[in-house]
Design a protein around this motif. Structure first.
Motif, PDB file in Angstrom:
ATOM      1  N   ASN A  14      -2.143  -3.753   1.008  1.00  0.00           N
ATOM      2  CA  ASN A  14      -1.784  -4.112  -0.382  1.00  0.00           C
ATOM      3  C   ASN A  14      -0.838  -3.219  -0.666  1.00  0.00           C
ATOM      4  O   ASN A  14      -0.217  -3.176  -1.998  1.00  0.00           O
ATOM      5  N   GLY A  15      -0.036  -2.286  -0.110  1.00  0.00           N
ATOM      6  CA  GLY A  15       0.980  -1.648  -0.420  1.00  0.00           C
ATOM      7  C   GLY A  15       1.023  -0.120  -0.897  1.00  0.00           C
ATOM      8  O   GLY A  15       1.772   0.717  -0.947  1.00  0.00           O
ATOM      9  N   ASP A  16      -0.428   0.101  -1.135  1.00  0.00           N
ATOM     10  CA  ASP A  16      -0.840   1.475  -1.573  1.00  0.00           C
ATOM     11  C   ASP A  16      -0.527   2.451  -0.493  1.00  0.00           C
ATOM     12  O   ASP A  16      -0.815   1.972   0.814  1.00  0.00           O
ATOM     13  N   TYR A  17      -0.655   3.625  -0.728  1.00  0.00           N
ATOM     14  CA  TYR A  17      -0.276   4.768   0.279  1.00  0.00           C
ATOM     15  C   TYR A  17      -1.555   5.311   0.903  1.00  0.00           C
ATOM     16  O   TYR A  17      -2.647   5.320   0.125  1.00  0.00           O
ATOM     17  N   LEU A  18      -1.649   5.661   2.026  1.00  0.00           N
ATOM     18  CA  LEU A  18      -2.686   6.218   2.897  1.00  0.00           C
ATOM     19  C   LEU A  18      -2.671   7.699   2.338  1.00  0.00           C
ATOM     20  O   LEU A  18      -1.668   8.335   2.006  1.00  0.00           O
ATOM     21  N   PRO A  19      -3.959   8.416   2.496  1.00  0.00           N
ATOM     22  CA  PRO A  19      -3.918   9.921   1.923  1.00  0.00           C
ATOM     23  C   PRO A  19      -3.759  10.535   3.323  1.00  0.00           C
ATOM     24  O   PRO A  19      -3.697   9.980   4.536  1.00  0.00           O
TER      25      PRO A  19
END
Length: 735
Positions: free
Chosen positions: A622-627
């Protein structure tokens, strides 16, 4: 296990032996003999050095194919393959002078070729070069390699990160055996000491073809120190002291070899107080103590070669909970703390046939981990026992085609003996079968392979359903097909191109499948998901390298797509003042790379300038960044080499400036991190005082005492800075 060891070590000695030998002379391009060249037959763990006339000899060699490496400082490494068909073989070698570092034989890939001949780009670093940087632990040294970082808890606990992937997505090998040490835990480090390790190889990308599950992100492959050359006895003692932690690292090693038998032993002790941050405060309970013992015995003749090694590692680790609290220089850990015992047995045996060989690796690891909250009674006590097997058959070479087929597997049991459970009692069984081939012509190489794996996990139920710490029994099976293909070519004499496409996989671990409670160190209530699917990825890699006598340049680019990436996500609920997180899956992608150069201006033969840049971006579908994605880094080093007559030989001095950029691409529950610049210096060489000769290293790390917080520091949420200035003095005596 003991019966298997005795059968291979002793039973095979009844095989009929051949009496083949290889001898020759090593010279330079001017036909002058070179004294002191290291000549090594890896399969036999047998080495020697050339005499004053450049001559060398090996006896008791097998029929068929034998590979020899010729290594000497200032010259290109030669790696030669011979097919022995007669009792006495003459092999004369000419070494070419070089200014840059020596080419290395890579053993973590299938066909054990020189890096310049290898299809896959593999980073190789000797422990000596890492230790010259003055880092206090093995993982800190690894984090200086481009593309490698660490998730750290102070200076004692570090978990490797390769191109943004960590935890069970990075596989660690030591003594030819995959390390299993409860690596799912946030506060569970490597459990390895750098003493008795010769070098490390880093595979950056999926390596499931050779290593199975958990090699989805890459592999750290540690090569143990070699045995002494035949008919020699060697001993050495090293001592390092650290100003910041008032630390000490001592190591004593002994080794000897006859024509067929080899033996070595090494013991070390590492102790540190709480580390100091800029401002002279210490971070409470980051102290730790480590004891390590390694030994090995080997035998080789013309029919087989066998090496049995053992490593015992004991860790006493303080766990920082209150940040900067009670100040102390004591090295005795306080509560909470961990006690970890790790026993690793490995047996490598190679059977030689007329034109082929069988390579068998057996390993047994007993990992005993306890956690103490406020007394000497362990609140958490986990016992993990793992038996590994790996057999690779190298088929007879057909023209220019080399082929390997093999099987690989693991049987693992996890038992709990404490009051609290993080994961349930369980049994895990792995089995894999694979084949890979290598074809080379002129300056081109193609390598490809295919593998099938099956993992079965069966766990026991525990506790009362619905309560914290309870687990329902599971019986899960995961399987995966994986493939890889690589191509290497020389576009021009000095320009090399590598292109690799590979898939990898990772089965969900017990914590992800079964968690039900406050997971250690996270301050989150985590709930597992027994419906999780296998993570599956495909990564493409492009490597371009240029080298001439005074200039080197490399550029690596990668794109990694992962299906069913497993991560935690907040549910919005709260249990016992802890936010609840579920384990869920989504597709993800990581991309980036590394680039660098090494410049050696002519005629300033004593001057070297090295620069490297690394970047990685990780995003969900969804475009959110990974930790836990490391920040971009730009690293620059100026190195000078010199000799001082009657005082210092092989001298060096370094100035390193490491620039870490802001990390603004963070996941929903992370915070952004500021960038920082660290300056490090180093000086060293070989000192001769009368008849006494020793190596000395003097390093100043973070010399300007910069206050900073690394993005991957687990103490970041408490606002606790990383280690301040550290002066490190090390000496090594060869006896």
């Amino acid at each position: 296990m003991k019966n298997i060891i005795l059968a291979i070590l002793l039973g095979s000695s009844t095989l009929i032996q051949a009496q083949n030998s290889i001898s020759g002379t090593v010279t330079d391009s001017k036909s002058q003999p070179i004294k002191g060249v290291s000549v090594f037959v890896a399969d036999l763990h047998k080495g020697t050095v050339t005499d004053e006339n450049g001559n060398y000899t090996f006896n008791n060699l097998p029929n068929g194919t034998v590979k020899l490496s010729f290594v000497f400082g200032g010259y290109n490494t030669q790696y030669t393959t011979l097919n022995i068909q007669q009792k006495e073989t003459i092999l004369n070698v000419i070494l070419e002078e070089t200014i840059f570092q020596m080419d290395e034989v890579i053993v973590s890939t299938a066909f054990n070729k020189l890096q310049s001949q290898n299809v896959m780009k593999v980073e190789h670093e000797t422990m000596k070069s890492l230790q010259q940087k003055g880092t206090s632990s093995l993982i800190e040294g690894l984090a200086t390699i481009p593309g490698v970082a660490q998730v750290s808890t102070g200076t004692s606990i570090g978990k490797p990160v390769i191109r943004g992937l960590s935890g069970n997505r990075v596989l660690v090998y030591s003594q030819g055996v995959r390390m299993e040490n409860q690596q799912f835990g946030d506060e569970h480090g490597l459990g390895l000491n750098d003493s008795g390790i010769e070098s490390v190889e880093v595979i950056k990308g999926p390596a499931s073809l050779l290593y199975g599950s958990d090699a989805l992100g890459g592999v750290l492959y540690f090569n143990p120190e070699k045995f002494a050359n035949a008919h020699t006895f060697k001993a050495n003692f090293s001592q390092k002291i650290f100003s910041n932690t008032l630390g000490s690292n001592s190591s004593l090693g002994l080794k000897t070899s006859s024509e067929k038998w080899k033996f070595l032993a090494r013991g070390s002790y590492n102790t540190h107080s709480d580390y100091t941050i800029p401002g002279k405060n210490r971070v409470t309970n980051t102290r730790y103590n480590e004891s390590d013992f390694k030994t090995g015995i080997g035998y080789s003749d013309a029919k087989f070669s066998s090496v049995l090694r053992y490593n015992f590692n004991k860790l006493d680790l303080g766990i920082p909970e209150n940040g900067i609290d009670k100040q102390s220089t004591s090295k005795k850990t306080t509560y909470p703390k961990q006690g970890v015992y790790n026993n690793l047995w490995s047996l490598n045996t190679i059977f030689f046939f007329q034109n082929s060989k069988l390579d068998v690796d057996l390993g047994y690891i007993a990992n005993d981990r306890s956690e103490f909250e406020d007394s000497d009674v362990a609140i958490l006590h986990m016992k993990l026992k793992t038996f590994n097997y790996d057999a690779k058959y190298h088929l007879p070479k057909l023209g220019k085609v080399e082929t390997i087929v093999g099987i690989q597997g693991m049987h693992q049991t996890n038992k709990n003996a404490g009051e609290e459970y993080l994961i349930p009692d369980a049994i895990t069984n792995d089995f894999g079968i694979f084949g890979t081939g290598n074809y080379d012509w002129k300056s081109n190489v193609i390598q490809a392979g295919l593998r099938f794996d099956n993992r079965a996990i069966e766990s026991e139920s525990h506790g009362i359903v619905g309560e914290e710490g309870s687990f329902q029994a599971i019986n899960k099976t995961f399987h995966s097909f994986n493939a890889s293909m690589g191509y290497k070519t020389n576009l021009k004499d000095n320009l090399t191109l590598r292109l690799n496409l590979a898939s990898g996989f990772r089965s969900p671990n017990l914590a992800e499948l079964t968690s039900n409670g406050v997971h250690e160190g996270t301050n989150r209530y985590e709930i597992g998901n027994n419906e999780l699917k296998t993570e599956q990825n495909v990564q493409s890699d492009l490597n371009l390298e240029y080298k001439n006598s005074h200039f080197e340049f490399f550029a690596n680019g990668f794109y990694n797509h992962i299906n069913n990436y497993i991560y935690t996500s907040p549910t919005g609920a709260v249990i016992a003042n802890n936010v609840v997180f579920d384990y869920i899956q989504n597709n993800a992608k990581l991309y980036g790379g590394e680039m660098g150069l090494h410049f050696h201006p002519h005629p300033l033969d004593w001057l070297h300038f090295e620069s490297s840049f690394e970047t990685v971006t990780g995003q969900k579908q969804n475009g959110d960044y990974l930790p836990l994605i490391p920040a971009n880094n730009w690293n620059n080093t100026i190195r000078t080499e010199f000799n001082i007559k009657n005082g210092l030989s092989d001298g060096f001095a370094t100035l390193n400036v490491s620039n870490t950029f802001h990390q603004n691409n963070v996941s929903g529950f992370e915070t952004k991190s500021n960038g920082y610049t660290l300056v490090n210096i180093g000086f060293g060489g070989k000192v001769k005082l009368g008849k006494t000769v020793f190596d000395i290293n003097l390093n100043g790390n973070n010399i300007f005492n910069k206050s900073y917080i690394a993005h991957l520091s687990r103490l970041k949420t408490d606002g606790v800075p990383n280690i301040g200035r550290d002066i490190v003095l090390g000496v090594l005596f060869d006896m």
